[in-house]
Design an enzyme around this catalytic site. Structure first.
Site, mmCIF file in Angstrom:
data_model
loop_
_atom_site.group_PDB
_atom_site.id
_atom_site.type_symbol
_atom_site.label_atom_id
_atom_site.label_comp_id
_atom_site.label_asym_id
_atom_site.label_seq_id
_atom_site.Cartn_x
_atom_site.Cartn_y
_atom_site.Cartn_z
ATOM 1 N N PHE A 197 0.856 -1.191 0.000
ATOM 2 C CA PHE A 197 0.000 0.000 0.000
ATOM 3 C C PHE A 197 0.896 1.247 0.000
ATOM 4 C CE2 PHE A 197 -3.211 2.802 2.130
ATOM 5 C CZ PHE A 197 -4.217 2.634 1.197
ATOM 6 N N ASP A 242 1.264 -6.157 7.338
ATOM 7 C CA ASP A 242 0.087 -5.286 7.315
ATOM 8 C C ASP A 242 -1.095 -6.153 6.885
ATOM 9 O OD1 ASP A 242 -1.980 -3.537 6.753
ATOM 10 O OD2 ASP A 242 -0.642 -1.964 6.010
ATOM 11 N N TYR A 256 -11.748 -0.875 9.540
ATOM 12 C CA TYR A 256 -12.916 -0.309 8.831
ATOM 13 C C TYR A 256 -13.207 -1.003 7.506
ATOM 14 C CZ TYR A 256 -9.090 2.505 6.770
ATOM 15 O OH TYR A 256 -7.918 2.914 6.191
ATOM 16 N N LYS A 257 -12.385 -2.011 7.148
ATOM 17 C CA LYS A 257 -12.635 -2.745 5.903
ATOM 18 C C LYS A 257 -13.513 -3.960 6.229
ATOM 19 C CE LYS A 257 -8.601 -0.716 3.798
ATOM 20 N NZ LYS A 257 -7.145 -0.752 3.638
ATOM 21 N N ARG A 279 -11.875 -3.104 -8.830
ATOM 22 C CA ARG A 279 -11.767 -4.089 -7.742
ATOM 23 C C ARG A 279 -13.164 -4.422 -7.230
ATOM 24 N NH1 ARG A 279 -7.901 -2.283 -2.996
ATOM 25 N NH2 ARG A 279 -9.597 -0.778 -2.821
HETATM 26 C C1 LIG Z 1 -6.377 0.387 3.797
HETATM 27 C C2 LIG Z 1 -4.955 0.138 4.073
HETATM 28 C C3 LIG Z 1 -4.224 1.009 4.889
HETATM 29 C C4 LIG Z 1 -4.866 2.257 5.416
HETATM 30 O O1 LIG Z 1 -4.095 2.914 6.351
HETATM 31 P P1 LIG Z 1 -4.729 4.116 7.197
HETATM 32 O O2 LIG Z 1 -3.627 4.590 8.007
HETATM 33 O O3 LIG Z 1 -5.907 3.568 7.945
HETATM 34 O O4 LIG Z 1 -5.211 5.140 6.214
HETATM 35 C C5 LIG Z 1 -2.907 0.688 5.152
HETATM 36 N N1 LIG Z 1 -2.326 -0.421 4.640
HETATM 37 C C6 LIG Z 1 -3.014 -1.277 3.839
HETATM 38 C C7 LIG Z 1 -2.350 -2.503 3.310
HETATM 39 C C8 LIG Z 1 -4.347 -1.013 3.531
HETATM 40 O O5 LIG Z 1 -5.022 -1.854 2.746
#
Ligand SMILES: *Cc1c(COP(=O)(O)O)cnc(C)c1O
Length: 405
Positions: A128, A207, A232-233, A382
């Site tokens: 990410f 992560d 939140y996902k 997606r």
């Molecule tokens: C959604 C996501 C994030 C989001 O990070 P925030 O700090 O909550 O904005 C980070 N890493 C991955 C792999 C994600 O999919």
């Protein structure tokens, strides 16, 4: 499974679905709208509404400051212990902290500091972007020159496992990867890659933002050192709900939080003027936690625990396989490519489809077809499968509407 591309088949699959009743536990405001973006923002669990009412009206409104001693102070650990059960950790090894990015910064920074004088962080280009920005920030702030080696994926879909194995060496302080990557849904073998890091003496940081709540993981079996991830996902904790942090027990008192605040202070209410870390996980906390947002995580976690990760994974695989079958029947002839792994074992719970006109198609889906996908430049549509509430009918309808678009 022999799939069929007719509507009766989708109905049969929903009828046979053991988890079908979980869909009723979510607010589905517009039944005609097909929501396939639960991997960016999960739906609202019905139980969250009275919980928020109780929190605001009674706990905040009536309990006032006493709320801190009637449950708020321990909330990050209490909900963390439930998340621990989803990822194979012990209760005292998971805590709700800040955003995923901030938690990642804290853990990456301390891992790198611990593993001095090693001078390399290894990651991949499927990670990410925020994770890469965080690692770049860690490198800038490190007390020694630090290099980030970003290993490219061979095809933009699969994780570069062999190239990672070659890159992780005696100079590697930290290996940081997404367990399930956000674009293609490629999912690393957590045990095998953690072993690669450990063989070279590197610390492994996962992560789990795109796997928590959809792809089972066992951080103990994998011997993972640390992990972070969104709530939140697939956990359905609400917009911007804070992320979890996992630090294996034996690491907790050997590592340091770079942002030392009073929430991590030993005997914080003594108000001593010199920082001394609280033993265990709490010293990774910093400031006053957002209680309303943290409390909202719990109903979604409870639903995942009630469904069971193994059943969720079985449904998710069946649904992504079904989606890929319909792609093959209806979309492949129209020039759509499959930008996710074909092998179910290496695929998370979303499917990426590429098309040269992807941006325009995504726009038509949203504006005219009542389908909410997720679009990532340059051409990735997606489609997120949230097995708690995505139905086979949703998938049947969505792929049909994509074909029409
Ligand atoms: C959604 C996501 C994030 C989001 O990070 P925030 O700090 O909550 O904005 C980070 N890493 C991955 C792999 C994600 O999919």
């Amino acid at each position: 499974m022999n799939f069929r591309a007719d509507i009766d088949f989708a109905k049969e699959m929903d009828n046979q679905d053991e988890l079908v009743s979980f869909r009723e536990q979510f607010v589905i405001d517009d039944p005609a709208l097909i929501y396939l973006d639960g991997n960016s923002l999960g739906r609202l669990p019905k139980a969250t509404i009275p919980l928020m009412q109780e929190l605001v009206e009674r706990q905040w409104g009536q309990t006032l400051i006493n709320g801190w001693h009637e449950g708020w102070l321990g909330l990050q650990e209490r909900i963390g212990a439930k998340i621990a059960r989803l990822i194979g950790a012990d209760g005292g090894e998971v805590i709700i902290g800040d955003a995923t990015s901030v938690n990642l910064f804290k853990l990456a920074w301390t891992a790198v500091a611990h593993n001095a004088p090693r001078s390399k962080i290894v990651t991949d280009d499927l990670n990410f972007p925020s994770d890469l920005y965080i690692l770049q920030g860690v490198a800038r702030l490190a007390e020694r020159p630090l290099r980030i080696q970003v290993i490219p994926s061979p095809d933009g879909i699969h994780g570069p496992v062999e190239q990672l194995a070659a890159a992780i060496d005696e100079d590697t302080a930290l290996v940081a990867l997404s367990h399930t990557v956000f674009k293609s849904a490629y999912t690393y073998d957590m045990t095998a890659v953690t072993q690669l890091a450990h063989n070279a003496g590197a610390i492994m940081l996962w992560d789990m933002s795109h796997s928590l709540g959809s792809v089972p993981a066992d951080v103990h079996a994998a011997n993972a050192d640390m992990a972070v991830g969104c709530t939140y996902k697939y956990v359905n904790g609400g917009p911007g709900s804070p992320a979890f942090m996992y630090v294996r027990r034996d690491w907790q008192d050997k590592l340091h939080n770079p942002i030392t605040g009073w929430m991590g202070q030993h005997h914080m209410f003594d108000f001593d003027l010199t920082y001394e870390p609280e033993p265990g996980l709490r010293h990774f906390l910093t400031g006053t936690p957002p209680i309303l947002s943290i409390a909202a995580i719990e109903p979604g976690v409870d639903l995942l625990l009630a469904a069971g990760m193994d059943k969720l994974r079985a449904k998710s695989i069946l649904q992504t396989e079904y989606l890929i079958y319909l792609w093959q029947e209806w979309l492949k002839p129209l020039g759509f490519s499959l930008n996710s792994p074909r092998a179910a074992a290496r695929r998370g719970s979303h499917v990426s489809l590429g098309h040269p006109d992807g941006a325009r198609i995504a726009q038509i889906l949203i504006e005219e077809k009542q389908v909410i996908p997720d679009f990532r430049q340059p051409d990735n549509i997606r489609l997120g499968i949230a097995p708690l509430y995505t139905s086979f009918m949703d998938i049947f309808e969505a792929i049909g509407r994509i074909r029409d678009a």
